[in-house]
Design a protein around this motif. Structure first.
Motif, PDB file in Angstrom:
ATOM      1  N   PHE A  57     -42.199 -53.356 -31.452  1.00  0.00           N
ATOM      2  CA  PHE A  57     -41.539 -53.802 -32.612  1.00  0.00           C
ATOM      3  C   PHE A  57     -42.341 -54.467 -33.658  1.00  0.00           C
ATOM      4  CE2 PHE A  57     -37.584 -53.483 -30.032  1.00  0.00           C
ATOM      5  CZ  PHE A  57     -37.170 -52.427 -30.634  1.00  0.00           C
ATOM      6  N   THR A  58     -43.607 -54.931 -33.064  1.00  0.00           N
ATOM      7  CA  THR A  58     -44.785 -55.515 -33.756  1.00  0.00           C
ATOM      8  C   THR A  58     -45.453 -54.330 -34.514  1.00  0.00           C
ATOM      9  OG1 THR A  58     -45.039 -57.226 -32.244  1.00  0.00           O
ATOM     10  CG2 THR A  58     -47.073 -56.556 -33.683  1.00  0.00           C
ATOM     11  N   ALA A  59     -45.462 -53.136 -33.828  1.00  0.00           N
ATOM     12  CA  ALA A  59     -46.164 -52.075 -34.409  1.00  0.00           C
ATOM     13  C   ALA A  59     -45.307 -51.609 -35.628  1.00  0.00           C
ATOM     14  CB  ALA A  59     -46.438 -50.763 -33.350  1.00  0.00           C
ATOM     15  N   GLU A  60     -43.897 -51.569 -35.242  1.00  0.00           N
ATOM     16  CA  GLU A  60     -43.150 -50.885 -36.293  1.00  0.00           C
ATOM     17  C   GLU A  60     -43.237 -51.857 -37.605  1.00  0.00           C
ATOM     18  OE1 GLU A  60     -38.601 -50.025 -37.112  1.00  0.00           O
ATOM     19  OE2 GLU A  60     -39.094 -50.491 -35.135  1.00  0.00           O
ATOM     20  N   ILE A  86     -37.592 -58.910 -41.975  1.00  0.00           N
ATOM     21  CA  ILE A  86     -37.503 -60.311 -42.078  1.00  0.00           C
ATOM     22  C   ILE A  86     -37.886 -60.876 -40.930  1.00  0.00           C
ATOM     23  CG2 ILE A  86     -35.613 -61.931 -42.347  1.00  0.00           C
ATOM     24  CD1 ILE A  86     -33.927 -59.797 -43.527  1.00  0.00           C
ATOM     25  N   ALA A  87     -37.861 -60.513 -39.597  1.00  0.00           N
ATOM     26  CA  ALA A  87     -38.338 -60.920 -38.451  1.00  0.00           C
ATOM     27  C   ALA A  87     -38.353 -59.937 -37.142  1.00  0.00           C
ATOM     28  CB  ALA A  87     -37.431 -62.321 -38.049  1.00  0.00           C
ATOM     29  N   HIS A  88     -39.104 -60.384 -36.077  1.00  0.00           N
ATOM     30  CA  HIS A  88     -39.357 -59.497 -35.048  1.00  0.00           C
ATOM     31  C   HIS A  88     -39.682 -60.276 -33.968  1.00  0.00           C
ATOM     32  CE1 HIS A  88     -43.566 -59.342 -35.538  1.00  0.00           C
ATOM     33  NE2 HIS A  88     -43.707 -58.816 -34.234  1.00  0.00           N
ATOM     34  N   GLU A  89     -39.516 -59.380 -32.599  1.00  0.00           N
ATOM     35  CA  GLU A  89     -40.136 -59.905 -31.247  1.00  0.00           C
ATOM     36  C   GLU A  89     -40.710 -58.812 -30.928  1.00  0.00           C
ATOM     37  OE1 GLU A  89     -41.558 -62.155 -28.392  1.00  0.00           O
ATOM     38  OE2 GLU A  89     -40.315 -62.958 -30.006  1.00  0.00           O
ATOM     39  N   THR A 127     -37.317 -57.752 -23.560  1.00  0.00           N
ATOM     40  CA  THR A 127     -36.472 -57.735 -24.585  1.00  0.00           C
ATOM     41  C   THR A 127     -37.259 -57.895 -26.081  1.00  0.00           C
ATOM     42  OG1 THR A 127     -34.258 -58.285 -23.663  1.00  0.00           O
ATOM     43  CG2 THR A 127     -34.207 -58.511 -25.884  1.00  0.00           C
ATOM     44  N   GLY A 128     -37.200 -57.035 -27.174  1.00  0.00           N
ATOM     45  CA  GLY A 128     -37.708 -56.776 -28.293  1.00  0.00           C
ATOM     46  C   GLY A 128     -36.870 -56.592 -29.391  1.00  0.00           C
ATOM     47  N   TRP A 129     -37.072 -57.005 -30.677  1.00  0.00           N
ATOM     48  CA  TRP A 129     -36.327 -56.627 -31.551  1.00  0.00           C
ATOM     49  C   TRP A 129     -36.777 -56.675 -32.971  1.00  0.00           C
ATOM     50  CZ3 TRP A 129     -35.939 -60.804 -35.105  1.00  0.00           C
ATOM     51  CH2 TRP A 129     -36.167 -61.988 -34.562  1.00  0.00           C
ATOM     52  N   ILE A 130     -36.105 -56.153 -34.050  1.00  0.00           N
ATOM     53  CA  ILE A 130     -36.595 -56.156 -35.338  1.00  0.00           C
ATOM     54  C   ILE A 130     -35.627 -56.260 -36.223  1.00  0.00           C
ATOM     55  CG2 ILE A 130     -36.699 -53.669 -35.560  1.00  0.00           C
ATOM     56  CD1 ILE A 130     -39.440 -54.154 -37.389  1.00  0.00           C
ATOM     57  N   LEU A 131     -35.673 -57.143 -37.341  1.00  0.00           N
ATOM     58  CA  LEU A 131     -34.604 -57.555 -38.119  1.00  0.00           C
ATOM     59  C   LEU A 131     -35.021 -57.045 -39.447  1.00  0.00           C
ATOM     60  CD1 LEU A 131     -31.885 -58.833 -38.689  1.00  0.00           C
ATOM     61  CD2 LEU A 131     -33.008 -61.028 -38.838  1.00  0.00           C
ATOM     62  N   MET A 132     -34.284 -56.434 -40.230  1.00  0.00           N
ATOM     63  CA  MET A 132     -34.854 -56.042 -41.748  1.00  0.00           C
ATOM     64  C   MET A 132     -33.611 -56.215 -42.594  1.00  0.00           C
ATOM     65  SD  MET A 132     -36.031 -51.912 -41.122  1.00  0.00           S
ATOM     66  CE  MET A 132     -36.638 -52.497 -39.544  1.00  0.00           C
TER      67      MET A 132
END
Length: 298
Positions: free
Chosen positions: A60-63, A83-86, A93-98
């Protein structure tokens, strides 16, 4: 279902962003094969969240990096704001918020032209080398981006060869396919002439599901796998599974004409994505891989 710990983390990220919340019950939405996706709502706005519990380290950092790079270099095509990511830092567990992009089913006159010209503009951002400063992902598979001066070397070492190695580990490389792939790797210079190619900024995963029409009929690009490469790679993938209006191609060519021998290389570039699909989804893509291999190395 959104895990409680993740819900709390996202709410904290939204407060930092300036939205005090609270989150209303999440709405599942389609979001590809990477993870689970939700539309999140607060009294102040809507957001898109994608997460995976067993995410590869850094996916998700790459995304995020890919979306932000596209946003910096795109004038006509819109890119969702992250907006934020992990990451995650290691598998877990990883995530991306936009921002939430409200999809439109209406494709107004001029949208396809904006999309085509916007991609042509993106491709005119160039580098002195092929690749990228960091590796990223194509779907869930690693996409190495070791920088190279020569395009044939990059396409061999960082695109075809890694997928070939994954296919071998997954028992998707029968003897004839292996033989023809090796023969093709040895002959890439026959088709890829560096004197006519320069490193363009690519979306990298440009199929019909990775663009959408947003508010006001604006085209958006999502889910990139960016790097600097031959711009024909993006165009070749758009033609593999369809999903792009005819006017898109006309507008692209008007803004940034293609070489007359593009059709000679198109299947060679589609081969990369077919190998990716072979490794993701199995032998249903094997016949298409074999057909291209026979065309170039049979």
């Amino acid at each position: 279902m959104l895990p409680l710990a993740l819900k709390s983390t996202v709410e904290s990220a939204l407060r930092t962003y300036g939205d005090p919340g609270p989150l209303q019950p999440p709405h599942p939405v389609s979001g590809g094969d990477i993870g689970q996706s939700f539309r999140l709502e607060t009294p102040a706005g809507r957001y898109f969240l994608k997460f995976r519990t067993e995410a590869p380290a850094g996916i998700f950092t790459a995304e995020r990096d890919g979306l932000e790079r596209l946003a910096r270099n795109s004038r006509s095509i819109q890119i969702p704001e992250v907006i934020a990511h992990e990451g995650p830092e290691k598998t877990g567990t990883g995530w991306i918020l936009m921002e939430w992009i409200e999809p439109s089913s209406i494709q107004p006159h001029g949208m396809a032209e904006t999309l085509g010209r916007g991609l042509a503009e993106l491709h005119q951002h160039t580098s002195s080398v092929y690749g990228l400063e960091r590796n990223n992902f194509i779907g869930l598979l690693p996409q190495p981006n070791r920088q190279r001066k020569k395009w044939a070397d990059f396409y061999r070492d960082c695109r075809l060869l890694p997928q070939m190695e994954i296919a071998g580990k997954r028992n998707r490389l029968p003897p004839d396919r292996n033989r023809l792939l090796n023969r093709l790797l040895d002959r890439l210079d026959n088709w890829l002439d560096d004197s006519t190619i320069s490193p363009s900024l690519l979306h990298g995963d440009l199929w019909g599901g990775n663009w959408m029409v947003g508010p006001g009929g604006a085209p958006y690009l999502i889910d990139p796998a960016v790097y600097y490469g031959h711009r024909e790679v993006d165009l070749a993938f758009t033609e593999l599974f369809g999903g792009f209006p005819n006017r898109f191609y006309d507008a692209y060519r008007e803004a940034f004409p293609l070489k007359t021998d593009y059709q000679d290389r198109k299947p060679l570039y589609q081969l990369y994505y077919l190998l990716v699909h072979l490794n993701h989804f199995g032998e249903s893509y094997g016949a298409s891989v074999d057909r291209i291999l026979k065309q170039y190395a049979g």
